[in-house]
Enzyme design. Structure first.
Site, PDB file in Angstrom:
ATOM      1  N   LYS A  80     -17.268  -6.881   7.521  1.00  0.00           N
ATOM      2  CA  LYS A  80     -15.945  -7.453   7.764  1.00  0.00           C
ATOM      3  C   LYS A  80     -15.602  -7.361   9.246  1.00  0.00           C
ATOM      4  CE  LYS A  80     -13.519  -6.881   3.362  1.00  0.00           C
ATOM      5  NZ  LYS A  80     -12.388  -6.223   2.697  1.00  0.00           N
TER       6      LYS A  80
ATOM      7  N   HIS B 259       0.844  -1.204   0.000  1.00  0.00           N
ATOM      8  CA  HIS B 259       0.000   0.000   0.000  1.00  0.00           C
ATOM      9  C   HIS B 259       0.880   1.256   0.000  1.00  0.00           C
ATOM     10  CE1 HIS B 259      -3.047  -2.614   2.406  1.00  0.00           C
ATOM     11  NE2 HIS B 259      -3.524  -2.501   1.196  1.00  0.00           N
TER      12      HIS B 259
ATOM     13  N   SER C 105      -3.129  -8.505   3.570  1.00  0.00           N
ATOM     14  CA  SER C 105      -3.431  -8.433   5.005  1.00  0.00           C
ATOM     15  C   SER C 105      -3.451  -9.829   5.615  1.00  0.00           C
ATOM     16  CB  SER C 105      -4.783  -7.776   5.236  1.00  0.00           C
ATOM     17  OG  SER C 105      -4.740  -6.462   4.796  1.00  0.00           O
TER      18      SER C 105
ATOM     19  N   ARG D 213      -2.234  -6.568  -8.023  1.00  0.00           N
ATOM     20  CA  ARG D 213      -1.162  -7.513  -7.720  1.00  0.00           C
ATOM     21  C   ARG D 213      -1.149  -8.699  -8.673  1.00  0.00           C
ATOM     22  NH1 ARG D 213      -3.145  -7.996  -1.708  1.00  0.00           N
ATOM     23  NH2 ARG D 213      -4.979  -7.441  -2.898  1.00  0.00           N
TER      24      ARG D 213
HETATM   25  P1  ADP Z   1      -9.696  -4.027  -0.118  1.00  0.00           P
HETATM   26  O1  ADP Z   1     -10.312  -4.511   1.152  1.00  0.00           O
HETATM   27  O2  ADP Z   1     -10.531  -3.045  -0.915  1.00  0.00           O
HETATM   28  O3  ADP Z   1      -9.050  -5.108  -0.957  1.00  0.00           O
HETATM   29  P2  ADP Z   1      -7.043  -3.329   0.607  1.00  0.00           P
HETATM   30  O4  ADP Z   1      -6.666  -2.386   1.688  1.00  0.00           O
HETATM   31  O5  ADP Z   1      -6.686  -4.743   0.774  1.00  0.00           O
HETATM   32  O6  ADP Z   1      -8.569  -3.094   0.392  1.00  0.00           O
HETATM   33  O7  ADP Z   1      -6.447  -2.799  -0.754  1.00  0.00           O
HETATM   34  C1  ADP Z   1      -6.687  -1.516  -1.268  1.00  0.00           C
HETATM   35  C2  ADP Z   1      -6.057  -1.405  -2.641  1.00  0.00           C
HETATM   36  O8  ADP Z   1      -4.659  -1.669  -2.542  1.00  0.00           O
HETATM   37  C3  ADP Z   1      -6.590  -2.387  -3.679  1.00  0.00           C
HETATM   38  O9  ADP Z   1      -6.598  -1.743  -4.949  1.00  0.00           O
HETATM   39  C4  ADP Z   1      -5.560  -3.490  -3.664  1.00  0.00           C
HETATM   40  O10 ADP Z   1      -5.495  -4.189  -4.891  1.00  0.00           O
HETATM   41  C5  ADP Z   1      -4.293  -2.705  -3.414  1.00  0.00           C
HETATM   42  N1  ADP Z   1      -3.250  -3.506  -2.782  1.00  0.00           N
HETATM   43  C6  ADP Z   1      -3.375  -4.329  -1.727  1.00  0.00           C
HETATM   44  N2  ADP Z   1      -2.203  -4.911  -1.425  1.00  0.00           N
HETATM   45  C7  ADP Z   1      -1.296  -4.439  -2.329  1.00  0.00           C
HETATM   46  C8  ADP Z   1       0.099  -4.695  -2.583  1.00  0.00           C
HETATM   47  N3  ADP Z   1       0.792  -5.568  -1.852  1.00  0.00           N
HETATM   48  N4  ADP Z   1       0.693  -4.050  -3.603  1.00  0.00           N
HETATM   49  C9  ADP Z   1      -0.018  -3.184  -4.362  1.00  0.00           C
HETATM   50  N5  ADP Z   1      -1.334  -2.925  -4.206  1.00  0.00           N
HETATM   51  C10 ADP Z   1      -1.971  -3.536  -3.202  1.00  0.00           C
END
Ligand code: ADP
Length: 172
Positions: A47, A23, A134, A96
């Site tokens: 969630k 992120h 996560s 990803r």
């Molecule tokens: P959600 O619950 O909407 O999936 P996340 O917080 O997991 O929310 O992810 C938010 C955004 O960040 C999404 O577009 C997701 O694809 C992206 N994302 C999550 N992990 C990574 C990572 N390791 N590298 C790049 N982008 C990521």
């Protein structure tokens, strides 16, 4: 752009439970592409997150102090409504894997139907962070550290400022 949305202002919305190095990388790259970047922590009542929305906001703020044009806030409801409230013209997302692409494609089409004035911009994850999720962070944290380990394993997944908070959730 119609509806007085600012196309130089992007919103990056997600759960951030907790913020990861993946992120942080998307935020760092996004902050160089846009004049302003708002990171939105979504509150999803379906969630059961590890961190409360306020904790997630605080951890993001702590790990993003070096980005002057980035702000962090939480929101309830649809992400497109949050983007509109921010008067931003762009939704930023990270990709990803192929399965991310499939899910993001449907979500983007749905968002476009709801808010055609908002454009979605995707950044491909950096290869060194592609595997970070996560779920993975929680699994690594669950197993704790042992005395022989020179390095904290979570260092490879989350910003330094987040490690203690993740560890604290798993103290038995
Ligand atoms: P959600 O619950 O909407 O999936 P996340 O917080 O997991 O929310 O992810 C938010 C955004 O960040 C999404 O577009 C997701 O694809 C992206 N994302 C999550 N992990 C990574 C990572 N390791 N590298 C790049 N982008 C990521």
């Amino acid at each position: 752009m119609p509806h007085s949305l600012n196309s130089r202002h992007a919103v990056y919305a997600g759960s951030f439970d907790p913020v990861s190095l993946g992120h942080q990388d998307i935020i760092s790259r996004g902050s160089r592409m846009f004049e302003k970047l708002t990171v939105g922590v979504g509150i999803n009542p379906d969630k059961r997150p590890l961190f409360t929305p306020q904790e997630r906001v605080d951890l993001l703020k702590k790990s993003l102090t070096s980005f002057a044009n980035v702000e962090v806030m939480s929101f309830e409801g649809l992400a497109v409504d949050f983007v509109r409230r921010c008067k931003a013209g762009v939704m930023l997302r990270g990709l990803r894997t192929l399965s991310d692409i499939e899910a993001e494609f449907s979500m983007t089409l749905a968002n476009r139907a709801l808010a055609p004035e908002i454009e979605t911009v995707f950044l491909m994850a950096s290869e060194r962070y592609t595997h970070i999720s996560s779920t993975l962070i929680k699994q690594v944290a669950m197993f704790g550290t042992n005395a022989d380990q020179v390095r904290e394993p979570l260092e490879a997944f989350v910003p330094r400022e987040v490690i203690a908070a993740v560890r604290a959730k798993f103290v038995k």
